[in-house]
Scaffold this active site. Structure first.
Site, PDB file in Angstrom:
ATOM      1  N   TYR A   1       0.845  -1.194   0.000  1.00 41.54           N
ATOM      2  CA  TYR A   1       0.000   0.000   0.000  1.00 41.54           C
ATOM      3  C   TYR A   1       0.877   1.238   0.000  1.00 41.54           C
ATOM      4  O   TYR A   1       2.090   1.171   0.245  1.00 41.54           O
ATOM      5  CB  TYR A   1      -0.983  -0.008   1.175  1.00 41.54           C
ATOM      6  CG  TYR A   1      -0.383   0.355   2.518  1.00 41.54           C
ATOM      7  CD1 TYR A   1       0.447  -0.525   3.192  1.00 41.54           C
ATOM      8  CD2 TYR A   1      -0.646   1.597   3.105  1.00 41.54           C
ATOM      9  CE1 TYR A   1       0.991  -0.180   4.423  1.00 41.54           C
ATOM     10  CE2 TYR A   1      -0.106   1.942   4.332  1.00 41.54           C
ATOM     11  CZ  TYR A   1       0.720   1.050   4.991  1.00 41.54           C
ATOM     12  OH  TYR A   1       1.267   1.384   6.193  1.00 41.54           O
TER      13      TYR A   1
ATOM     14  N   ARG B   1       8.358   4.172  -4.621  1.00 44.39           N
ATOM     15  CA  ARG B   1       8.491   3.202  -3.519  1.00 44.39           C
ATOM     16  C   ARG B   1       7.553   2.012  -3.742  1.00 44.39           C
ATOM     17  O   ARG B   1       7.886   0.872  -3.398  1.00 44.39           O
ATOM     18  CB  ARG B   1       8.209   3.877  -2.175  1.00 44.39           C
ATOM     19  CG  ARG B   1       8.443   2.937  -1.002  1.00 44.39           C
ATOM     20  CD  ARG B   1       8.420   3.654   0.326  1.00 44.39           C
ATOM     21  NE  ARG B   1       7.110   4.219   0.599  1.00 44.39           N
ATOM     22  CZ  ARG B   1       6.856   5.081   1.590  1.00 44.39           C
ATOM     23  NH1 ARG B   1       7.831   5.475   2.389  1.00 44.39           N
ATOM     24  NH2 ARG B   1       5.641   5.546   1.767  1.00 44.39           N
TER      25      ARG B   1
ATOM     26  N   ARG C   1      -6.405 -20.743  -3.429  1.00 39.76           N
ATOM     27  CA  ARG C   1      -5.425 -20.601  -2.351  1.00 39.76           C
ATOM     28  C   ARG C   1      -4.256 -21.568  -2.488  1.00 39.76           C
ATOM     29  O   ARG C   1      -4.442 -22.787  -2.506  1.00 39.76           O
ATOM     30  CB  ARG C   1      -6.125 -20.863  -1.011  1.00 39.76           C
ATOM     31  CG  ARG C   1      -5.312 -20.457   0.184  1.00 39.76           C
ATOM     32  CD  ARG C   1      -6.082 -20.737   1.468  1.00 39.76           C
ATOM     33  NE  ARG C   1      -5.575 -19.926   2.576  1.00 39.76           N
ATOM     34  CZ  ARG C   1      -4.433 -20.164   3.211  1.00 39.76           C
ATOM     35  NH1 ARG C   1      -3.690 -21.166   2.846  1.00 39.76           N
ATOM     36  NH2 ARG C   1      -4.051 -19.371   4.195  1.00 39.76           N
TER      37      ARG C   1
ATOM     38  N   HIS D   1       0.233 -21.177  -1.459  1.00 40.05           N
ATOM     39  CA  HIS D   1       1.217 -20.178  -1.043  1.00 40.05           C
ATOM     40  C   HIS D   1       2.027 -19.614  -2.205  1.00 40.05           C
ATOM     41  O   HIS D   1       2.203 -18.413  -2.317  1.00 40.05           O
ATOM     42  CB  HIS D   1       2.169 -20.767   0.014  1.00 40.05           C
ATOM     43  CG  HIS D   1       1.548 -20.820   1.380  1.00 40.05           C
ATOM     44  ND1 HIS D   1       0.454 -21.594   1.669  1.00 40.05           N
ATOM     45  CD2 HIS D   1       1.873 -20.177   2.521  1.00 40.05           C
ATOM     46  CE1 HIS D   1       0.124 -21.430   2.939  1.00 40.05           C
ATOM     47  NE2 HIS D   1       0.976 -20.572   3.486  1.00 40.05           N
TER      48      HIS D   1
ATOM     49  N   LYS E   1       6.539  -1.651   1.844  1.00 38.61           N
ATOM     50  CA  LYS E   1       5.336  -1.173   2.526  1.00 38.61           C
ATOM     51  C   LYS E   1       4.206  -2.173   2.284  1.00 38.61           C
ATOM     52  O   LYS E   1       3.285  -1.912   1.493  1.00 38.61           O
ATOM     53  CB  LYS E   1       4.990   0.232   2.016  1.00 38.61           C
ATOM     54  CG  LYS E   1       4.095   1.026   2.955  1.00 38.61           C
ATOM     55  CD  LYS E   1       4.154   2.499   2.607  1.00 38.61           C
ATOM     56  CE  LYS E   1       3.096   3.326   3.322  1.00 38.61           C
ATOM     57  NZ  LYS E   1       3.216   3.347   4.766  1.00 38.61           N
TER      58      LYS E   1
ATOM     59  N   GLU F   1      11.970   2.904  14.331  1.00 41.06           N
ATOM     60  CA  GLU F   1      10.924   3.751  13.749  1.00 41.06           C
ATOM     61  C   GLU F   1       9.631   3.497  14.484  1.00 41.06           C
ATOM     62  O   GLU F   1       9.555   2.599  15.327  1.00 41.06           O
ATOM     63  CB  GLU F   1      10.753   3.468  12.244  1.00 41.06           C
ATOM     64  CG  GLU F   1      10.277   2.064  11.924  1.00 41.06           C
ATOM     65  CD  GLU F   1       9.959   1.854  10.439  1.00 41.06           C
ATOM     66  OE1 GLU F   1       9.785   2.829   9.696  1.00 41.06           O
ATOM     67  OE2 GLU F   1       9.880   0.670  10.035  1.00 41.06           O
TER      68      GLU F   1
ATOM     69  N   LEU G   1      11.174   1.417   7.109  1.00 42.35           N
ATOM     70  CA  LEU G   1      10.642   1.885   5.829  1.00 42.35           C
ATOM     71  C   LEU G   1      11.424   3.140   5.432  1.00 42.35           C
ATOM     72  O   LEU G   1      11.654   4.022   6.266  1.00 42.35           O
ATOM     73  CB  LEU G   1       9.155   2.232   5.983  1.00 42.35           C
ATOM     74  CG  LEU G   1       8.470   2.615   4.679  1.00 42.35           C
ATOM     75  CD1 LEU G   1       8.264   1.381   3.788  1.00 42.35           C
ATOM     76  CD2 LEU G   1       7.125   3.278   4.936  1.00 42.35           C
TER      77      LEU G   1
HETATM   78  N1  PDD Z   1       2.889   5.206   7.192  1.00 40.27           N
HETATM   79  N2  PDD Z   1       7.509   3.859   8.847  1.00 40.27           N
HETATM   80  C1  PDD Z   1       6.368   3.153   8.785  1.00 40.27           C
HETATM   81  C2  PDD Z   1       6.329   1.791   9.397  1.00 40.27           C
HETATM   82  C3  PDD Z   1       5.232   3.703   8.125  1.00 40.27           C
HETATM   83  O1  PDD Z   1       4.099   2.990   8.022  1.00 40.27           O
HETATM   84  C4  PDD Z   1       5.315   5.014   7.590  1.00 40.27           C
HETATM   85  C5  PDD Z   1       4.166   5.649   6.866  1.00 40.27           C
HETATM   86  C6  PDD Z   1       6.531   5.715   7.707  1.00 40.27           C
HETATM   87  C7  PDD Z   1       6.703   7.096   7.133  1.00 40.27           C
HETATM   88  O2  PDD Z   1       6.749   7.027   5.743  1.00 40.27           O
HETATM   89  P1  PDD Z   1       6.293   8.237   4.816  1.00 40.27           P
HETATM   90  O3  PDD Z   1       7.049   9.419   5.222  1.00 40.27           O
HETATM   91  O4  PDD Z   1       6.645   7.785   3.444  1.00 40.27           O
HETATM   92  O5  PDD Z   1       4.822   8.408   5.030  1.00 40.27           O
HETATM   93  C8  PDD Z   1       7.608   5.105   8.328  1.00 40.27           C
HETATM   94  C9  PDD Z   1       1.713   5.753   6.516  1.00 40.27           C
HETATM   95  C10 PDD Z   1       1.558   7.202   6.705  1.00 40.27           C
HETATM   96  C11 PDD Z   1       0.500   4.963   6.933  1.00 40.27           C
HETATM   97  O6  PDD Z   1       0.664   3.807   7.299  1.00 40.27           O
HETATM   98  O7  PDD Z   1      -0.616   5.483   6.843  1.00 40.27           O
END
Ligand code: PDD
Length: 286
Positions: A31, A50, A99, A101, A148, A180, A204
């Site tokens: 996402y 990304r 289904r 894997h 992500k 983070e 991330l």
């Molecule tokens: N999340 N680290 C994680 C685990 C994240 O899920 C996010 C962003 C970030 C920051 O990334 P960016 O600056 O690209 O938004 C760091 C988004 C905002 C969300 O899950 O809604």
């Protein structure tokens, strides 16, 4: 509400996602979220790049998602959000298949969904202004946090733990290093230097993180990308989380202990001002 689903714009309640969708069965997908400031899509290319990076590593069979920028604009327009603050979420899964894997053969079409919603900045503004409470928590995520993916179980549990501790964010700790947040990157200030974890498979690569590192160069704020050890955090003069929805939000309480007497610090304030200036400038060029 008009959303985008597999090549079509439609009313949200007309969207029909199969129970055999691999996103539903396996969280086999990615996402992204892009922020729109009054119609200006902030760092859209970087977010879609990304997504390509994740798609390459997940071997989704498609790496060009650049058309989603136009789709984001169309969603803003169809929902009357061109002059509002909004977020656009994109969900991409490996598609629908019986289904099993391993990747299905032949490869099904990817499922692609996007929706724009109005972003009410009031709550976020309050947090940015006053700062938030955070907790630290053991990082139980897998070793590919650089993608992500929609597999967010550990992030959900950690954020829920934060809420149960009257906090808004949890900072993941692995091997003694503060990496983070559950939906944000983490930064701290030591001796007037802004420090954040280096890019690796354990965080991330935040678009906001990268944008802020660029801002620091211009604002003459010294930066170091190096591990922040939890044992050293008492020496930090500031802590903050950064991200698309959080922008730059100071942390003023950690693990129930007030930090900086509960007041945001000067580096966070300088970055917030520079960030806002830069967004106003970029939006004026659109
Ligand atoms: N999340 N680290 C994680 C685990 C994240 O899920 C996010 C962003 C970030 C920051 O990334 P960016 O600056 O690209 O938004 C760091 C988004 C905002 C969300 O899950 O809604």
């Amino acid at each position: 509400m008009i959303v985008y689903f597999n090549d079509e714009f439609m009313e949200k309640d007309k969207v029909c996602i199969s129970p055999d969708d691999r996103g539903f069965l396996f969280a086999d997908g990615l996402y992204e979220v892009i922020r729109s400031y009054k119609g200006y899509l902030f760092q859209a290319k970087e977010h879609l790049d990304r997504l390509s990076y994740g798609a390459t590593h997940l071997k989704l069979g498609r790496t060009d998602f650049s058309e989603l920028e136009e789709i984001a604009r169309e969603l803003l327009s169809r929902n009357g959000l061109e002059s509002e603050n909004a977020t656009i979420y994109f969900q991409v899964t490996r598609g629908v298949a019986k289904r099993s894997h391993a990747f299905p053969t032949p490869a099904p079409a990817l499922t692609v969904y996007a929706a724009a919603s109005k972003f009410d900045p009031a709550a976020a503004d309050r947090k940015r202004e006053n700062g938030i409470s955070a907790i630290t928590i053991a990082d139980t995520r897998w070793a590919r946090c650089d993608m992500k993916t929609t597999a967010l179980t550990a992030n959900i549990l950690a954020n829920q733990a934060a809420v149960e501790n009257d906090a808004q964010e949890a900072i993941f700790i692995r091997d003694g290093v503060m990496l983070e947040g559950t939906h944000s990157n983490f930064m701290a200030v030591f001796d007037d230097v802004l420090v954040t974890a280096p890019l690796s498979n354990y965080i991330l690569g935040g678009i906001t993180r990268n944008f802020i590192l660029g801002l620091c160069r211009r604002e003459n704020i010294k930066v170091e990308e190096r591990p922040i050890f939890e044992k050293d955090i008492h020496m930090a003069s500031e802590m903050m989380i950064v991200g698309t929805t959080t922008e730059i939000t100071p942390i003023v309480r950690m693990n129930h202990t007030l930090f900086r007497a509960g007041k945001p610090g000067p580096v966070a304030r300088a970055l917030q001002a520079a960030y806002q200036r830069e967004i106003d400038h970029l939006a004026s060029l659109k």
